[in-house]
Design a protein around this motif. Structure first.
Motif, short mmCIF file in Angstrom:
data_model
loop_
_atom_site.label_atom_id
_atom_site.label_comp_id
_atom_site.label_asym_id
_atom_site.label_seq_id
_atom_site.Cartn_x
_atom_site.Cartn_y
_atom_site.Cartn_z
N ASP A 1 0.87 -1.18 0.00
CA ASP A 1 0.00 0.00 0.00
C ASP A 1 0.90 1.23 0.00
O ASP A 1 1.90 1.26 0.71
CB ASP A 1 -0.91 0.01 1.23
CG ASP A 1 -2.08 0.96 1.07
OD1 ASP A 1 -1.85 2.19 0.99
OD2 ASP A 1 -3.23 0.50 1.01
N GLN B 1 0.23 4.14 1.15
CA GLN B 1 0.02 5.01 2.31
C GLN B 1 0.62 4.34 3.55
O GLN B 1 0.16 3.28 3.98
CB GLN B 1 -1.47 5.26 2.53
CG GLN B 1 -2.12 5.99 1.37
CD GLN B 1 -3.57 6.31 1.65
OE1 GLN B 1 -3.91 6.87 2.70
NE2 GLN B 1 -4.45 5.96 0.71
N ILE C 1 -1.62 3.27 6.48
CA ILE C 1 -2.40 2.05 6.25
C ILE C 1 -1.50 0.82 6.37
O ILE C 1 -1.87 -0.18 6.98
CB ILE C 1 -3.10 2.11 4.88
CG1 ILE C 1 -4.17 3.19 4.89
CG2 ILE C 1 -3.71 0.75 4.53
CD1 ILE C 1 -4.88 3.39 3.58
N ASP D 1 -3.02 -3.19 -2.44
CA ASP D 1 -3.75 -2.00 -2.86
C ASP D 1 -3.68 -1.91 -4.38
O ASP D 1 -2.78 -2.49 -5.00
CB ASP D 1 -3.10 -0.76 -2.22
CG ASP D 1 -3.91 0.51 -2.46
OD1 ASP D 1 -5.13 0.42 -2.70
OD2 ASP D 1 -3.31 1.60 -2.42
N ARG E 1 -4.24 1.29 -6.31
CA ARG E 1 -3.75 2.58 -6.81
C ARG E 1 -2.45 2.94 -6.10
O ARG E 1 -2.44 3.50 -5.01
CB ARG E 1 -4.81 3.66 -6.58
CG ARG E 1 -6.10 3.38 -7.34
CD ARG E 1 -7.11 4.49 -7.17
NE ARG E 1 -8.34 4.21 -7.90
CZ ARG E 1 -9.37 5.02 -7.94
NH1 ARG E 1 -9.34 6.18 -7.30
NH2 ARG E 1 -10.46 4.69 -8.62
N THR F 1 -8.73 -2.29 -1.24
CA THR F 1 -8.69 -0.99 -1.88
C THR F 1 -9.82 -0.09 -1.38
O THR F 1 -10.78 -0.57 -0.78
CB THR F 1 -8.78 -1.15 -3.41
OG1 THR F 1 -8.52 0.09 -4.05
CG2 THR F 1 -10.15 -1.66 -3.83
N THR F 2 -9.69 1.20 -1.63
CA THR F 2 -10.67 2.15 -1.12
C THR F 2 -11.97 2.07 -1.89
O THR F 2 -13.06 2.13 -1.30
CB THR F 2 -10.11 3.58 -1.22
OG1 THR F 2 -8.87 3.64 -0.50
CG2 THR F 2 -11.09 4.58 -0.62
N PHE F 3 -11.89 1.92 -3.21
CA PHE F 3 -13.09 1.95 -4.05
C PHE F 3 -13.24 0.64 -4.81
O PHE F 3 -12.27 0.13 -5.37
CB PHE F 3 -13.02 3.10 -5.05
CG PHE F 3 -12.82 4.44 -4.41
CD1 PHE F 3 -13.88 5.07 -3.76
CD2 PHE F 3 -11.59 5.07 -4.43
CE1 PHE F 3 -13.69 6.30 -3.15
CE2 PHE F 3 -11.39 6.30 -3.83
CZ PHE F 3 -12.45 6.92 -3.18
N GLU G 1 -14.46 0.02 -7.79
CA GLU G 1 -14.90 0.48 -9.10
C GLU G 1 -14.88 -0.69 -10.09
O GLU G 1 -13.98 -1.52 -10.07
CB GLU G 1 -14.02 1.62 -9.59
CG GLU G 1 -14.16 2.88 -8.73
CD GLU G 1 -13.42 4.07 -9.34
OE1 GLU G 1 -12.79 3.88 -10.40
OE2 GLU G 1 -13.49 5.16 -8.76
N THR H 1 -12.91 -4.01 0.33
CA THR H 1 -12.72 -2.57 0.44
C THR H 1 -12.17 -2.25 1.81
O THR H 1 -12.27 -3.06 2.74
CB THR H 1 -14.06 -1.83 0.20
OG1 THR H 1 -15.04 -2.35 1.10
CG2 THR H 1 -14.52 -2.00 -1.23
N LYS H 2 -11.58 -1.06 1.94
CA LYS H 2 -10.84 -0.73 3.17
C LYS H 2 -11.73 -0.45 4.37
O LYS H 2 -11.21 -0.17 5.45
CB LYS H 2 -9.89 0.44 2.90
CG LYS H 2 -8.71 0.03 2.03
CD LYS H 2 -7.73 1.15 1.78
CE LYS H 2 -6.57 0.69 0.93
NZ LYS H 2 -5.63 1.77 0.57
N ASP H 3 -13.05 -0.53 4.20
CA ASP H 3 -13.92 -0.45 5.36
C ASP H 3 -14.16 -1.84 5.96
O ASP H 3 -14.92 -1.98 6.92
CB ASP H 3 -15.25 0.21 5.01
CG ASP H 3 -16.01 -0.49 3.90
OD1 ASP H 3 -15.49 -1.49 3.36
OD2 ASP H 3 -17.13 -0.04 3.57
#
Length: 221
Positions: A16, A18, A21, A62, A64, A90-92, A94, A111-113
């Motif tokens: 990742d 970030q 994270i 991740d 992106r 990942t966050t989204f 898509e 997803t990251k939630d």
């Protein structure tokens, strides 16, 4: 794997871009029994190098990231180190990225939630050879399938038995192996055998592809 205390600890690489994270995920996983984080990476190139050096069971990837994105890294890792499995985190979710990651060889997608239990479950399932897709990802996959006519009538295609067809239809509803076993009043081992057989007959690599097969062939409504 999680139910067998003699199974080797699952070795994980976290990729990742970030740092917060990466560090947070590493700390969380370090508190989980049977999970060992062997390396972290800030982009796809570092993830590929970490896999080559550490031979992990799973990469938590991740999508992106700079220099080399997660889809490209997934494709290369699966080609060069086929023993190592990939769980996307990942966050989204898509559509384009999701499909690209799955086609590149990812066997899990979160997803990251996702909470700690979901992440650990995904790592364990994928390390044991299963697929693990978050419910919202399964729903998106179904939405991307072309509309079908009425549910197919007549004998099942590709040599599927009536029981294998029934299991496939239950998989398409999102049921887990345990749910299917309870519904059919059989053991989970029996369900796994049916799923392995229907995978072989349909050419499906995982549950997501089996669900797509079911809808394409009018076997699920």
């Amino acid at each position: 794997m999680a139910d067998d205390p003699e199974v080797t600890t699952i070795r994980v690489v976290i990729a990742d871009d970030q740092r917060v994270i990466r560090d947070g995920m590493k700390l969380m996983l370090s508190l989980m029994d049977g999970i060992e984080v062997v390396a972290v990476a800030s982009d796809g190139d570092e993830a590929i190098a970490a896999v080559a050096e550490n031979d992990p069971d799973v990469v938590l990837m991740d999508l992106r990231m700079p220099r080399c994105d997660g889809v490209t890294a997934t494709r290369r890792i699966r080609a060069e180190h086929p023993r190592t499995q990939i769980v996307v985190l990942t966050t989204f979710a898509e559509n384009a990225e999701m499909l690209a990651a799955l086609r590149a060889g990812a066997r899990g997608y979160l997803t990251k939630d996702a909470d700690a239990d979901q992440v650990v479950q995904a790592l364990r399932r994928v390390a044991s050879g299963q697929a693990d897709l978050a419910p919202e990802v399964q729903h998106r996959l179904l939405e991307l399938l072309p509309p079908d006519g009425p549910v197919r009538e007549g004998p099942p295609p590709d040599g599927l038995t009536d029981r294998e067809l029934e299991v496939l239809q239950l998989v398409a509803t999102g049921m887990s192996n345990a749910d299917i076993a309870a519904h059919l009043m059989v053991s989970e081992a029996t369900v796994k055998t049916h799923i392995n057989h229907l995978f072989a007959k349909t050419g499906a690599r995982d549950r997501a592809q089996a669900v797509a097969y079911a809808y394409r062939n009018g076997l699920a409504s």
